[in-house]
Design a protein around this motif. Structure first.
Motif, short mmCIF file in Angstrom:
data_model
loop_
_atom_site.label_atom_id
_atom_site.label_comp_id
_atom_site.label_asym_id
_atom_site.label_seq_id
_atom_site.Cartn_x
_atom_site.Cartn_y
_atom_site.Cartn_z
N ILE A 154 -15.39 -3.14 5.18
CA ILE A 154 -14.53 -2.93 6.35
C ILE A 154 -13.24 -2.22 5.94
O ILE A 154 -12.79 -1.28 6.61
N LEU A 155 -12.65 -2.63 4.83
CA LEU A 155 -11.41 -2.01 4.35
C LEU A 155 -11.63 -0.55 3.98
O LEU A 155 -10.84 0.32 4.36
N LEU A 156 -12.71 -0.25 3.30
CA LEU A 156 -13.02 1.13 2.94
C LEU A 156 -13.25 1.97 4.19
O LEU A 156 -12.78 3.10 4.29
N ALA B 204 -7.95 8.25 7.45
CA ALA B 204 -7.76 9.54 6.79
C ALA B 204 -8.44 10.66 7.58
O ALA B 204 -7.88 11.74 7.76
N ALA B 205 -9.64 10.40 8.07
CA ALA B 205 -10.35 11.41 8.86
C ALA B 205 -9.62 11.70 10.16
O ALA B 205 -9.56 12.85 10.60
N THR B 206 -9.05 10.68 10.78
CA THR B 206 -8.31 10.87 12.02
C THR B 206 -7.08 11.74 11.80
O THR B 206 -6.81 12.67 12.56
N PHE B 207 -6.32 11.45 10.74
CA PHE B 207 -5.14 12.27 10.45
C PHE B 207 -5.52 13.70 10.10
O PHE B 207 -4.83 14.64 10.48
N ARG C 271 2.25 18.15 5.14
CA ARG C 271 2.01 18.50 3.74
C ARG C 271 3.16 18.05 2.85
O ARG C 271 2.94 17.46 1.79
N ASP C 272 4.39 18.30 3.29
CA ASP C 272 5.55 17.91 2.49
C ASP C 272 5.62 16.40 2.30
O ASP C 272 5.96 15.91 1.23
N THR C 273 5.29 15.66 3.36
CA THR C 273 5.30 14.20 3.26
C THR C 273 4.26 13.73 2.25
O THR C 273 4.54 12.88 1.40
N LEU C 274 3.04 14.29 2.32
CA LEU C 274 2.00 13.90 1.36
C LEU C 274 2.41 14.24 -0.07
O LEU C 274 2.23 13.45 -0.99
N LEU C 275 2.98 15.42 -0.26
CA LEU C 275 3.36 15.84 -1.61
C LEU C 275 4.54 15.05 -2.14
O LEU C 275 4.68 14.89 -3.35
N THR C 276 5.38 14.54 -1.26
CA THR C 276 6.51 13.73 -1.69
C THR C 276 6.05 12.37 -2.19
O THR C 276 6.50 11.89 -3.22
N TYR C 277 5.13 11.75 -1.45
CA TYR C 277 4.72 10.39 -1.78
C TYR C 277 3.52 10.32 -2.72
O TYR C 277 3.27 9.29 -3.31
#
Length: 52
Positions: A7-9, A16-19, A36-42
């Protein structure tokens, strides 16, 4: 326990697919750049997989 992990997976992959769907089909250029910038920052290790 296996059921909870499944369920967690599924929840992680589903969100992730929705985003990604929103990123491709509903975000304009500035919103995509912000995402993209948010993903690359975190998560800097993702930089080689994310191309502007």
């Amino acid at each position: 326990m296996k059921f909870l992990l499944t369920i967690l997976l599924g929840a992680i992959l589903g969100s992730a697919a929705t985003f990604y769907y929103i990123y491709l089909n509903h975000a304009d250029g500035t919103e995509q750049a912000l995402m993209r910038d948010t993903l690359l920052t975190y998560a800097p290790f993702l930089e080689e997989y994310i191309t502007p």
